[in-house]
Design a protein around this motif. Structure first.
Motif, PDB file in Angstrom:
ATOM      1  N   LEU A 133       0.717  -1.134   0.003  1.00  0.00           N
ATOM      2  CA  LEU A 133       0.068  -0.018  -0.018  1.00  0.00           C
ATOM      3  C   LEU A 133       0.756   1.273  -0.081  1.00  0.00           C
ATOM      4  CD1 LEU A 133      -2.575   1.637   0.366  1.00  0.00           C
ATOM      5  CD2 LEU A 133      -2.502   1.241   2.793  1.00  0.00           C
ATOM      6  N   TRP A 134       1.797   1.262   0.827  1.00  0.00           N
ATOM      7  CA  TRP A 134       2.442   2.588   1.078  1.00  0.00           C
ATOM      8  C   TRP A 134       3.838   2.771  -0.273  1.00  0.00           C
ATOM      9  CZ3 TRP A 134      -0.520   4.325   4.181  1.00  0.00           C
ATOM     10  CH2 TRP A 134      -0.958   3.775   5.308  1.00  0.00           C
ATOM     11  N   HIS A 135       3.806   1.531  -1.099  1.00  0.00           N
ATOM     12  CA  HIS A 135       4.769   1.886  -2.072  1.00  0.00           C
ATOM     13  C   HIS A 135       4.000   2.176  -3.342  1.00  0.00           C
ATOM     14  CE1 HIS A 135       7.589  -0.119   0.484  1.00  0.00           C
ATOM     15  NE2 HIS A 135       8.525   0.399  -0.055  1.00  0.00           N
ATOM     16  N   GLN A 136       2.546   2.470  -3.301  1.00  0.00           N
ATOM     17  CA  GLN A 136       1.768   2.696  -4.397  1.00  0.00           C
ATOM     18  C   GLN A 136       2.070   4.313  -5.061  1.00  0.00           C
ATOM     19  OE1 GLN A 136      -0.427   0.838  -5.957  1.00  0.00           O
ATOM     20  NE2 GLN A 136       0.280  -0.689  -4.738  1.00  0.00           N
ATOM     21  N   GLU A 137       2.530   4.234  -5.987  1.00  0.00           N
ATOM     22  CA  GLU A 137       2.808   5.518  -6.899  1.00  0.00           C
ATOM     23  C   GLU A 137       1.701   6.509  -6.926  1.00  0.00           C
ATOM     24  OE1 GLU A 137       5.435   6.930  -7.722  1.00  0.00           O
ATOM     25  OE2 GLU A 137       6.835   5.359  -6.966  1.00  0.00           O
ATOM     26  N   VAL A 138       1.484   7.750  -6.388  1.00  0.00           N
ATOM     27  CA  VAL A 138       0.556   8.823  -6.606  1.00  0.00           C
ATOM     28  C   VAL A 138       1.332   9.994  -7.073  1.00  0.00           C
ATOM     29  CG1 VAL A 138      -1.037  10.052  -5.364  1.00  0.00           C
ATOM     30  CG2 VAL A 138      -0.480   7.808  -4.537  1.00  0.00           C
ATOM     31  N   GLY A 139       0.571  10.681  -7.903  1.00  0.00           N
ATOM     32  CA  GLY A 139       1.351  11.986  -8.605  1.00  0.00           C
ATOM     33  C   GLY A 139       0.268  12.519  -9.399  1.00  0.00           C
ATOM     34  N   PHE A 140       0.721  13.898  -9.937  1.00  0.00           N
ATOM     35  CA  PHE A 140      -0.033  14.510 -10.922  1.00  0.00           C
ATOM     36  C   PHE A 140       0.917  15.450 -11.903  1.00  0.00           C
ATOM     37  CE2 PHE A 140       0.724  17.286  -7.193  1.00  0.00           C
ATOM     38  CZ  PHE A 140       1.175  18.467  -7.706  1.00  0.00           C
ATOM     39  N   ASP A 141       0.454  15.774 -12.772  1.00  0.00           N
ATOM     40  CA  ASP A 141       0.893  16.432 -13.889  1.00  0.00           C
ATOM     41  C   ASP A 141      -0.007  17.805 -14.154  1.00  0.00           C
ATOM     42  OD1 ASP A 141       3.442  15.253 -14.654  1.00  0.00           O
ATOM     43  OD2 ASP A 141       2.102  13.177 -14.990  1.00  0.00           O
ATOM     44  N   VAL A 142       0.750  18.943 -14.269  1.00  0.00           N
ATOM     45  CA  VAL A 142       0.192  20.232 -14.792  1.00  0.00           C
ATOM     46  C   VAL A 142       0.958  20.888 -15.898  1.00  0.00           C
ATOM     47  CG1 VAL A 142      -0.929  22.580 -14.165  1.00  0.00           C
ATOM     48  CG2 VAL A 142      -1.023  20.571 -12.376  1.00  0.00           C
ATOM     49  N   GLY A 143       0.641  20.579 -17.093  1.00  0.00           N
ATOM     50  CA  GLY A 143       1.434  20.949 -18.168  1.00  0.00           C
ATOM     51  C   GLY A 143       2.736  20.318 -18.025  1.00  0.00           C
ATOM     52  N   PRO A 144       4.004  21.161 -18.162  1.00  0.00           N
ATOM     53  CA  PRO A 144       5.247  20.556 -18.156  1.00  0.00           C
ATOM     54  C   PRO A 144       5.673  20.193 -16.662  1.00  0.00           C
ATOM     55  CG  PRO A 144       5.318  22.747 -18.262  1.00  0.00           C
ATOM     56  CD  PRO A 144       4.147  22.400 -18.370  1.00  0.00           C
ATOM     57  N   ALA A 145       5.023  20.482 -15.579  1.00  0.00           N
ATOM     58  CA  ALA A 145       5.208  20.430 -14.189  1.00  0.00           C
ATOM     59  C   ALA A 145       4.383  19.430 -13.423  1.00  0.00           C
ATOM     60  CB  ALA A 145       4.970  21.555 -13.313  1.00  0.00           C
ATOM     61  N   GLY A 146       5.078  18.528 -12.468  1.00  0.00           N
ATOM     62  CA  GLY A 146       4.204  17.538 -11.917  1.00  0.00           C
ATOM     63  C   GLY A 146       5.131  17.101 -10.903  1.00  0.00           C
ATOM     64  N   MET A 147       4.376  16.160  -9.822  1.00  0.00           N
ATOM     65  CA  MET A 147       5.058  15.727  -8.862  1.00  0.00           C
ATOM     66  C   MET A 147       4.561  14.223  -8.799  1.00  0.00           C
ATOM     67  SD  MET A 147       5.619  17.021  -4.835  1.00  0.00           S
ATOM     68  CE  MET A 147       6.659  18.338  -5.460  1.00  0.00           C
ATOM     69  N   HIS A 148       5.677  13.196  -8.499  1.00  0.00           N
ATOM     70  CA  HIS A 148       5.270  11.679  -8.461  1.00  0.00           C
ATOM     71  C   HIS A 148       6.153  11.317  -7.144  1.00  0.00           C
ATOM     72  CE1 HIS A 148       2.817  11.615 -12.258  1.00  0.00           C
ATOM     73  NE2 HIS A 148       3.447  12.536 -12.614  1.00  0.00           N
ATOM     74  N   MET A 149       5.456  10.642  -6.319  1.00  0.00           N
ATOM     75  CA  MET A 149       6.073  10.095  -5.307  1.00  0.00           C
ATOM     76  C   MET A 149       5.221   8.944  -4.700  1.00  0.00           C
ATOM     77  SD  MET A 149       7.351  13.192  -2.662  1.00  0.00           S
ATOM     78  CE  MET A 149       5.689  13.773  -2.461  1.00  0.00           C
ATOM     79  N   ASN A 150       5.815   7.862  -4.055  1.00  0.00           N
ATOM     80  CA  ASN A 150       5.034   6.742  -3.752  1.00  0.00           C
ATOM     81  C   ASN A 150       4.005   7.217  -2.162  1.00  0.00           C
ATOM     82  OD1 ASN A 150       6.345   6.343  -1.009  1.00  0.00           O
ATOM     83  ND2 ASN A 150       8.173   5.249  -2.256  1.00  0.00           N
ATOM     84  N   LEU A 151       2.936   6.582  -1.762  1.00  0.00           N
ATOM     85  CA  LEU A 151       2.258   7.375  -0.887  1.00  0.00           C
ATOM     86  C   LEU A 151       2.995   7.266   0.515  1.00  0.00           C
ATOM     87  CD1 LEU A 151      -0.700   7.558  -0.243  1.00  0.00           C
ATOM     88  CD2 LEU A 151      -0.920   5.451   0.354  1.00  0.00           C
ATOM     89  N   HIS A 152       3.972   6.661   0.799  1.00  0.00           N
ATOM     90  CA  HIS A 152       5.012   6.804   2.137  1.00  0.00           C
ATOM     91  C   HIS A 152       5.488   7.967   1.959  1.00  0.00           C
ATOM     92  CE1 HIS A 152       8.094   5.757   4.861  1.00  0.00           C
ATOM     93  NE2 HIS A 152       7.230   5.133   5.487  1.00  0.00           N
ATOM     94  N   HIS A 153       6.142   8.603   0.781  1.00  0.00           N
ATOM     95  CA  HIS A 153       6.635   9.794   0.701  1.00  0.00           C
ATOM     96  C   HIS A 153       5.632  10.750   0.770  1.00  0.00           C
ATOM     97  CE1 HIS A 153      10.478   7.979  -1.007  1.00  0.00           C
ATOM     98  NE2 HIS A 153      10.807   8.499   0.175  1.00  0.00           N
ATOM     99  N   TRP A 154       4.415  10.702   0.241  1.00  0.00           N
ATOM    100  CA  TRP A 154       3.357  11.883   0.404  1.00  0.00           C
ATOM    101  C   TRP A 154       3.264  12.049   1.771  1.00  0.00           C
ATOM    102  CZ3 TRP A 154       2.070  15.253  -2.940  1.00  0.00           C
ATOM    103  CH2 TRP A 154       2.310  15.123  -4.334  1.00  0.00           C
ATOM    104  N   ILE A 155       3.007  10.845   2.636  1.00  0.00           N
ATOM    105  CA  ILE A 155       2.663  11.127   3.878  1.00  0.00           C
ATOM    106  C   ILE A 155       3.842  11.772   4.793  1.00  0.00           C
ATOM    107  CG2 ILE A 155       2.293   9.839   6.195  1.00  0.00           C
ATOM    108  CD1 ILE A 155       0.572   7.747   4.312  1.00  0.00           C
ATOM    109  N   ASN A 156       5.246  11.208   4.751  1.00  0.00           N
ATOM    110  CA  ASN A 156       6.179  11.740   5.340  1.00  0.00           C
ATOM    111  C   ASN A 156       6.668  13.113   5.194  1.00  0.00           C
ATOM    112  OD1 ASN A 156       6.037   9.401   6.573  1.00  0.00           O
ATOM    113  ND2 ASN A 156       8.001   8.733   6.249  1.00  0.00           N
TER     114      ASN A 156
END
Length: 617
Positions: free
Chosen positions: A50-73
């Motif tokens: 669960l905590w290694h699931q990748e979650v992210g978003f892109d807005v045009g050329p910019a974006g951010m992608h991290m696994n769920l554990h990093h989003w929390i920490n």
């Protein structure tokens, strides 16, 4: 219908329990146990996936992608450290850190409570070969939520002043711990995003200097700074703390409160969307942005952010001989010794030496036994400890799991040690309380005290006042609401606690008026002239009220009147009243709000024989 009532009350009872420090700590402990059970169950694979699931978003050329554990920490926990920063700023602006002696004592104890645990950890690990030295930061922090919750459960029955001392201490502790995270445990630094983050910090400083009351500009800058900090390689916790420190805090502005009352009057007379918006803005202007943000974020942080962090980080797979390996690991024992012994000795001894050397003073009612008990509870690292373990070792490595076991064991030992010290302090040194007195001393005496209402009324409300205190004038005005509700069942008593520049002379003048039987007439009149309390003004008020001016002046300067005011000052000290207004309901000090509705509820509770203490949360 009667059978369903208890069921309907359960959710409300749970919600009220979670708002208390002991309740939120128990909830956090429950989540921690859930994480451990899940990580050691047949479904353990789903926990780690669960905590290694990748979650992210892109807005045009910019974006951010991290696994769920990093989003929390790196994401949710930034809110936690932002709230810590807000609290630190409040303490410096109008809290305990404004008192130089307390701030100095907290600084010395806080530094010792960070340095000694780190040294103990390094010593223990070095003796066994030095593998895992990079995890020394895991023992520097204290989990405030767990510590205060444990204090509410195992500490003295009354521990308000000890709580203030420990909170002041954790301000220093948190600041140093977050600084260590940002400086020692950050990744490779990227200059462009770091420059953007610094520009946001400057922007926050500029908004604070301009006394911008609207929260939206601050929120936008904080969000931009978070994105930039995460991209820069600096750990986002440091950005959260610094951002919170730059959100302005200041005491409630009375003139803004008065202005908001006029806006509400406009809305009352002509309700509309525009007038409602004016009311909202008027109310917001009266309270600092810092306190408004803190009020919005503190409960979600305690009941959502930190428990989610615990769920994601406390789950250690103890199978496969991990416990045996852990208790044979210098890292585990380094964490235990650092948190349990390092915090106890560092905070306790530093406080003892500072007090004896005259470098600081403890809050009234707090003894050294209670200090050592609180120092023991400070060994509950948890949040900061687990965060640094993840940064230093990785939470799933052998060293990371061994260090996590050390943190969990330390929490149990810290609570047990704290409980034992509190028991010894109570039995050997009589430290059954670590708070200001809560009972009115002496009780109301109709022969001496000023009483409004029937002398033999069923209920008694006592207020300590200062004639120059704006809040006293408005709180005392609650008498009309209270007397309208309780009628002849309530008597209202006023005692003096002058602490503003003109307060002592105004108190003596009121007693001079009392000698002519006009105390309450004087009180009602002078509270409408708080901006003019010089000697000549007071004599003028005596003329306005038709008093014998010569006698008034003679009494105002008399030794008997000075002794009468001093009697109330001694009473305030003995009763734990240090500021105005302070209320006592049926002889017990009220803590928290003092509006007419709160006072009515407290008095009704006393009448029913279920007296409650109204506490700030």
């Amino acid at each position: 219908m009667q059978n369903t009532a208890p069921g309907r009350l359960v959710p409300g009872h749970i919600a009220r329990s979670l708002r208390t420090e002991s309740g939120s700590a128990m909830f956090l402990a429950l989540v921690t146990v859930m994480a451990l059970v899940w990580a050691n169950s047949p479904l353990s694979e789903s926990y780690f996936e669960l905590w290694h699931q990748e979650v992210g978003f892109d807005v045009g050329p910019a974006g951010m992608h991290m696994n769920l554990h990093h989003w929390i920490n790196d994401g949710l926990m930034v809110i936690f450290f932002f709230v810590v920063g807000l609290e630190v700023r409040q303490e410096f602006a109008h809290g305990s850190l404004r008192d130089r002696s307390r701030a100095q004592l907290a600084a010395m104890a806080g530094v010792a409570g960070v340095a000694l645990p780190a040294l103990v950890y390094v010593f223990v690990v070095s003796v066994s070969g030095g593998s895992g030295l990079g995890g020394w930061g895991a023992v520097v922090g204290t989990d405030t939520a767990f510590m205060l919750g444990a204090l509410a459960i195992v500490g003295p029955r009354l521990s308000g002043q000890l709580r203030v001392f420990l909170l002041t201490l954790t301000v220093v502790d948190d600041f140093l711990a977050v600084s260590i995270i940002g400086i020692v445990y950050s990744d490779q630094i990227k200059l462009v995003p770091l420059s953007i983050a610094l520009a946001c910090l400057i922007g926050l400083w500029g908004l604070g200097r301009s006394r911008q009351w609207n929260a939206a500009p601050y929120v936008i800058l904080v969000i931009v700074m978070w994105f930039a900090t995460v991209s820069s390689g600096v750990h986002a916790s440091l950005a959260g703390m610094l951002a919170g420190l730059l959100i302005p805090a200041y005491p409630t502005q009375r003139q803004e409160v008065v202005a908001a009352r006029q806006f509400f009057r406009d809305f009352w007379q002509s309700p509309s969307a525009a007038s409602a918006r004016s009311v909202g803005r008027g109310l917001a202007r009266g309270i600092s942005v810092n306190e408004r943000m803190h009020e919005v974020l503190r409960r979600p942080t305690a009941l959502l952010v930190v428990p989610i962090f615990a769920l994601a980080n406390a789950g250690v797979d103890l199978r496969g001989g991990l416990l045996a390996d852990s208790f044979g690991s210098s890292v585990t024992w380094g964490v235990i010794a650092g948190l349990v012994l390092g915090k106890l000795v560092g905070i306790g001894v530093a406080t003892l030496l500072a007090v004896r050397m005259g470098l600081g003073r403890l809050p009234e009612g707090v003894g050294m036994g209670s200090v050592f008990g609180g120092a023991a509870l400070s060994g509950m690292g948890f949040t900061v400890s687990l965060l640094i373990i993840g940064l230093a070792f990785g939470s799933t490595t052998d060293l990371g799991r061994q260090a996590t076991v050390g943190v969990l064991v330390s929490m149990v030992l810290a609570v047990a040690l704290g409980w034992l010290i509190f028991k010894i302090a109570a039995q050997r040194w009589g430290e059954e309380s670590a708070d200001l007195p809560m009972v009115l001393d002496p009780p109301v005496d109709p022969e001496v005290d000023h009483i409004r209402g029937p002398v033999d009324a069923q209920l008694t409300l006592v207020e300590y006042i200062d004639f120059e205190c704006e809040y006293c004038a408005h709180a005392t005005g609650s008498w009309e609401d209270l007397s309208g509700h309780f009628g002849h069942d309530l008597r209202y008593v006023v005692r003096h606690l002058p602490h503003h520049p003109h307060g002592p002379l105004a108190a003596k003048a009121s007693e001079a008026a009392a000698n002519q039987g006009e105390f309450w007439t004087w009180l009602d009149y002078v509270f409408t002239h708080q901006d003019a309390l010089e000697r000549e003004h007071l004599i003028g008020y005596a003329e306005d009220l038709g008093l014998d001016v010569d006698r008034f002046v003679q009494d105002m300067d008399s030794e008997a009147v000075a002794e009468r005011v001093n009697r109330d000052l001694v009473s305030a000290e003995n009763s734990g009243a240090h500021a105005t207004p302070t209320f006592f309901v049926e002889g017990h000090r009220l803590v928290g709000d003092y509006d007419a509705r709160t006072l009515t509820a407290a008095l009704e509770s006393s009448r029913r024989g279920t007296r409650t203490q109204v506490a700030s949360v």
